[in-house]
Structure formats: C-alpha cells, structure tokens
Design a protein around this motif. Structure first.
Motif, mmCIF file in Angstrom:
data_model
loop_
_atom_site.group_PDB
_atom_site.id
_atom_site.type_symbol
_atom_site.label_atom_id
_atom_site.label_comp_id
_atom_site.label_asym_id
_atom_site.label_seq_id
_atom_site.Cartn_x
_atom_site.Cartn_y
_atom_site.Cartn_z
ATOM 1 N N ALA A 1 -30.750 30.851 31.046
ATOM 2 C CA ALA A 1 -30.689 29.471 31.533
ATOM 3 C C ALA A 1 -31.471 28.529 30.621
ATOM 4 N N SER A 2 -32.723 28.905 30.268
ATOM 5 C CA SER A 2 -33.535 28.031 29.418
ATOM 6 C C SER A 2 -32.946 27.926 28.013
ATOM 7 N N LEU A 3 -32.410 29.039 27.468
ATOM 8 C CA LEU A 3 -31.813 28.977 26.135
ATOM 9 C C LEU A 3 -30.564 28.097 26.126
ATOM 10 N N ARG A 4 -29.813 28.102 27.220
ATOM 11 C CA ARG A 4 -28.648 27.226 27.291
ATOM 12 C C ARG A 4 -29.067 25.772 27.277
ATOM 13 N N ALA A 5 -30.147 25.447 28.021
ATOM 14 C CA ALA A 5 -30.651 24.070 28.028
ATOM 15 C C ALA A 5 -31.172 23.667 26.655
ATOM 16 N N LEU A 6 -31.891 24.584 25.967
ATOM 17 C CA LEU A 6 -32.405 24.288 24.632
ATOM 18 C C LEU A 6 -31.268 24.092 23.627
ATOM 19 N N ALA A 7 -30.225 24.918 23.742
ATOM 20 C CA ALA A 7 -29.094 24.773 22.836
ATOM 21 C C ALA A 7 -28.379 23.441 23.065
ATOM 22 N N TYR A 8 -28.219 23.062 24.326
ATOM 23 C CA TYR A 8 -27.579 21.786 24.616
ATOM 24 C C TYR A 8 -28.412 20.626 24.068
ATOM 25 N N ALA A 9 -29.754 20.697 24.246
ATOM 26 C CA ALA A 9 -30.623 19.628 23.748
ATOM 27 C C ALA A 9 -30.548 19.528 22.222
ATOM 28 N N ALA A 10 -30.562 20.671 21.521
ATOM 29 C CA ALA A 10 -30.516 20.641 20.069
ATOM 30 C C ALA A 10 -29.178 20.120 19.554
ATOM 31 N N SER A 11 -28.090 20.350 20.319
ATOM 32 C CA SER A 11 -26.775 19.902 19.873
ATOM 33 C C SER A 11 -26.637 18.387 19.909
ATOM 34 N N LEU A 12 -27.516 17.679 20.627
ATOM 35 C CA LEU A 12 -27.432 16.221 20.698
ATOM 36 C C LEU A 12 -27.876 15.547 19.403
ATOM 37 N N GLY A 13 -28.575 16.285 18.524
ATOM 38 C CA GLY A 13 -29.002 15.721 17.249
ATOM 39 C C GLY A 13 -30.130 14.714 17.376
ATOM 40 N N GLN A 14 -30.912 14.782 18.443
ATOM 41 C CA GLN A 14 -32.039 13.884 18.652
ATOM 42 C C GLN A 14 -33.344 14.674 18.592
ATOM 43 N N PRO A 15 -34.481 13.999 18.312
ATOM 44 C CA PRO A 15 -35.766 14.708 18.340
ATOM 45 C C PRO A 15 -35.965 15.418 19.677
ATOM 46 N N THR A 16 -36.290 16.725 19.616
ATOM 47 C CA THR A 16 -36.353 17.555 20.828
ATOM 48 C C THR A 16 -37.710 18.217 20.910
ATOM 49 N N LEU A 17 -38.211 18.303 22.139
ATOM 50 C CA LEU A 17 -39.533 18.881 22.402
ATOM 51 C C LEU A 17 -39.425 19.795 23.609
ATOM 52 N N ALA A 18 -39.920 21.034 23.477
ATOM 53 C CA ALA A 18 -39.978 21.964 24.599
ATOM 54 C C ALA A 18 -41.381 21.935 25.192
ATOM 55 N N VAL A 19 -41.457 21.993 26.520
ATOM 56 C CA VAL A 19 -42.747 21.920 27.220
ATOM 57 C C VAL A 19 -42.845 23.114 28.159
ATOM 58 N N HIS A 20 -43.978 23.822 28.077
ATOM 59 C CA HIS A 20 -44.213 24.977 28.946
ATOM 60 C C HIS A 20 -45.495 24.745 29.744
ATOM 61 N N ILE A 21 -45.421 24.952 31.067
ATOM 62 C CA ILE A 21 -46.586 24.819 31.949
ATOM 63 C C ILE A 21 -47.097 26.221 32.237
ATOM 64 N N ALA A 22 -48.352 26.494 31.869
ATOM 65 C CA ALA A 22 -48.946 27.819 32.049
ATOM 66 C C ALA A 22 -50.117 27.730 33.028
ATOM 67 N N PRO A 23 -50.295 28.751 33.881
ATOM 68 C CA PRO A 23 -51.414 28.707 34.835
ATOM 69 C C PRO A 23 -52.771 28.977 34.188
ATOM 70 N N GLU A 24 -52.778 29.613 33.023
ATOM 71 C CA GLU A 24 -54.039 29.906 32.344
ATOM 72 C C GLU A 24 -53.777 30.014 30.847
ATOM 73 N N GLU A 25 -54.859 29.973 30.071
ATOM 74 C CA GLU A 25 -54.720 29.964 28.621
ATOM 75 C C GLU A 25 -54.127 31.272 28.096
ATOM 76 N N ALA A 26 -54.463 32.392 28.720
ATOM 77 C CA ALA A 26 -53.929 33.676 28.257
ATOM 78 C C ALA A 26 -52.404 33.710 28.397
ATOM 79 N N GLU A 27 -51.897 33.187 29.508
ATOM 80 C CA GLU A 27 -50.453 33.159 29.694
ATOM 81 C C GLU A 27 -49.799 32.214 28.697
#
Length: 387
Positions: free
Chosen positions: A268-294
C-alpha cells in the motif's frame, strides 16, 4: 399542507389548490356541524376517559361491529393527519433551503423521490417531543394549538402585506378579510399562549424565536459563502497578508510539494510512493516513530529499499500519529506559504463491510485534522484487496 404544496399541483396551480381548499373547508364544516347536531340531539356532555365521538358511537351503535368500525375510521383519519406533516414539512424545508434559510442538504431527494433528509429531521423532532412529553395528549394539545394559530397568524399577516404591495383589483376587500383573519388568529394565539404557557405552550414560545435566529444565521452564512466564492476581476497585486483566506490562482502559479505519510513499507505505501513520484513534483516521505530506536530501524529499511525519495522521521513518544503529522505539515506551510502541500495517503479498500471496524481509517482522520489548514490537499490512493 395545500398552501405549501401549490407548486406540486397541475396547471393552473393556484386555481387547483384553491379548489382543493374549498372542498376541504366544505367537508370540514359539514362533518363538524353534523357531529355537533348529533351530540346535541343525544344530550351528550364531555366526560373524562372517553371522547364525545366515542360516546356518540356507543349511543348510535350499541351492538354490532359498527362501533369498532367507527373507532378504526377515526384512527385512520388521525393517521392521515399525522402523515400530512411528513408529506409536506420536507417540502417546506426544501423551499427554505432553496432561499438559503435552511441547510442545503434539504434540497436533495432520495431514491424514492422524497425529501429524505426532511423526513429524518421531522421524525427525530417528533420522537424527541413524544419522549419529552411522555406521549401525554393533554400536554401536547397546548403545544399544537399555539403552533397552529401562530402559523395562521403569520400566513394571514403575510397576505395583508401581499395585498398592500400588489394592489390588484379588489385588493381592499381581500386585505380587510385577511386582516380580520390575522386579528382573530392572533387573539386565539395570545390567549392560548398565556393560558397554557406552563402546560407545554412555553416550548413553542421559546423555540420559535430561537429557530428564527438560527435560520437568519444560516442565511447570513450562505450569503457570506456566496460572496467569498464569487469570481472577481483579477487584482493587480495580491491583497491581504500571508495566512489570509485563499484567493484565486492560475494553474502556472501553483507550486507543489507532495508529502506521503509512511507507517511501514508494504504494498500500500509503495503504491502511494510510486503514484507521488509519477507526478513529477518535489516529493517527501514522512514517518512517525514512537521512539528513536524504531526511527533508526525504519531508516535502515528505507536505505535497503533504495532511498529513492527524501525521508523525514518524526519521533512521537506518546504514539500519536495524526497530531504530530498535522503539526509538521502546518510548520511546512508556515515556512513555505507559497507551496501547495499535496498529502497522499494509501487507503486499503475492503470488500467486506464487517472488516471496516477493524481498521483505523487514518486517511479520514488526517483529512479532518488538516481541513482548517489552507493550502493543503489530501488525496488517497486506493489499494484493493481480494479478500
């Protein structure tokens, strides 16, 4: 009901509506006069626990099924009277919504060509009144009487204003007739409101002014919305400081930054990333982690995937997702107000309805959280599952 449904009659609408009202008045007078005459001839008087109509039926049909038929017919007439409100009140809400005094959702008709939202609103209101007064007819009658004569007074007064403005042939006679009707209805309204105020009439006395204020506020909101969304000639220079309401834009003026929230690397996430990259616009991925190790583990997975896009990790020690992501996007919007942030969220489409409560529906919660932030567009990339 007839007056509100005049547009639903066949042409000529007003003449057919007037004919219908005439027949209704004639039948009402005939029935009422006949009942009064029969009750007087039989010497019946009101008594608790039984209506005069029931007494008249017992006197007229002491044996046989005719008394039961009379009671059943009376119940059907009362059912028809109650059904009249459900037939016509939604149409009245339609007229109010068309003029901007009620929510526009009352404009829509359902699959059965009925104003379904108006029917639901009336059902809820009727149920609330029924529960509040515990179905006690003696308490509901004052409420009904004040409401009915208030409607009579307002309609007759409206006709007086109508004749004063139109001044057609014979308008003096018609104005005088409606003025007498408004005066008599107003006197009955005042008497019922004062005499039955503590017995339930206070509900109408309090509710009607509040409803009028509510409808005026709705009308003011729609007027402001219409003015804000209306097209205006292009201004020579941008008006207002940064952070004000969004204005009109040309396509070449829109600059994008695509943001893809990624909880974990999967189809699911890779499909969203592929769709975002296909738009040809500056793209940024954001990940929310509960702790620094994760967060470190996810960065390693990102590097193994190929590090195709820029990644930002946010540590949220309280395991909240929507709040930190919304604050991050708001900070992006504040630092770069000229950008339009397009947030692309993967959405798993489930085939079975009972599976839906098992998922958190992050895309809907994120859309609600970002709704008040200008310059942010939330879109979803559906991922369909076989099961």
């Amino acid at each position: 009901a007839v007056s509100n449904a005049v547009p639903a009659f066949r042409p000529t609408e007003w003449r057919n509506a007037r004919t219908t009202l005439g027949w209704m008045v004639a039948m009402l007078v005939a029935l009422f006069a006949g009942l009064v005459g029969l009750i007087h001839l039989d010497g019946l008087v009101p008594r608790p626990g039984e209506t005069l109509l029931s007494q008249l039926g017992r006197e007229t049909f002491p044996t046989g099924p005719w008394y039961a038929l009379l009671q059943a017919t009376t119940a059907l007439i009362l059912l028809l009277a109650a059904n009249t409100a459900f037939n016509d009140f939604p149409r009245l809400l339609f007229f109010m919504a068309r003029d901007g005094h009620a929510p526009r959702r009352f404009l829509h008709m359902g699959d059965r060509l009925a104003f379904s939202n108006g029917l639901v609103a009336l059902s809820l209101a009727a149920g609330l009144i029924f529960v509040a007064f515990r179905g006690n007819t003696a308490s509901l009658i004052p409420l009904y009487a004040v409401g009915v004569f208030l409607a009579f007074t307002l309609s007759q007064t409206g006709m007086v204003v109508h004749w004063r403005r139109r001044r057609g042939p014979g308008w003096h006679r018609r104005l005088a007739l409606n003025a007498v009707g408004a005066t008599l209805s107003g006197l009955v309204l005042l008497t019922a409101a004062v005499a039955k105020f503590s017995e339930g009439a206070w509900v109408v006395v309090v509710a009607v002014p509040l409803l009028v204020l509510l409808f005026r506020r709705i009308r003011r909101h729609y007027a402001a919305l219409h003015h804000a969304l209306a097209l205006h000639p292009p201004a020579p220079a941008p008006s207002g400081p940064a952070g004000s309401a969004e204005g009109e834009e040309l396509p070449q003026e829109v600059r994008h930054l695509v943001v893809v929230p990624v909880a974990r690397l999967n189809r699911a996430s890779l499909r969203a990333l592929a769709y975002a990259a296909s738009l040809g616009q500056p793209t940024l991925a954001v990940h929310i982690a509960p702790e620094e190790a994760e967060a470190d583990r996810f960065r390693e997975q990102w590097q193994a995937w190929g590090d195709h896009l820029r990644l930002e990790t946010i540590v949220s020690p309280y395991r909240a997702v929507i709040g930190p992501l919304a604050h991050y996007l708001e900070a992006l919007r504040t630092t770069r107000p000229e950008l339009t942030l397009t947030v692309i969220v993967p959405e798993v489409v489930l085939r079975r309805r009972w599976h839906r409560p098992l998922h958190s529906r992050v895309e809907q919660r994120l859309r609600v959280a970002l709704r008040a932030l200008p310059g942010v567009v939330v879109t979803t990339v559906p991922v369909h599952l076989a099961e």
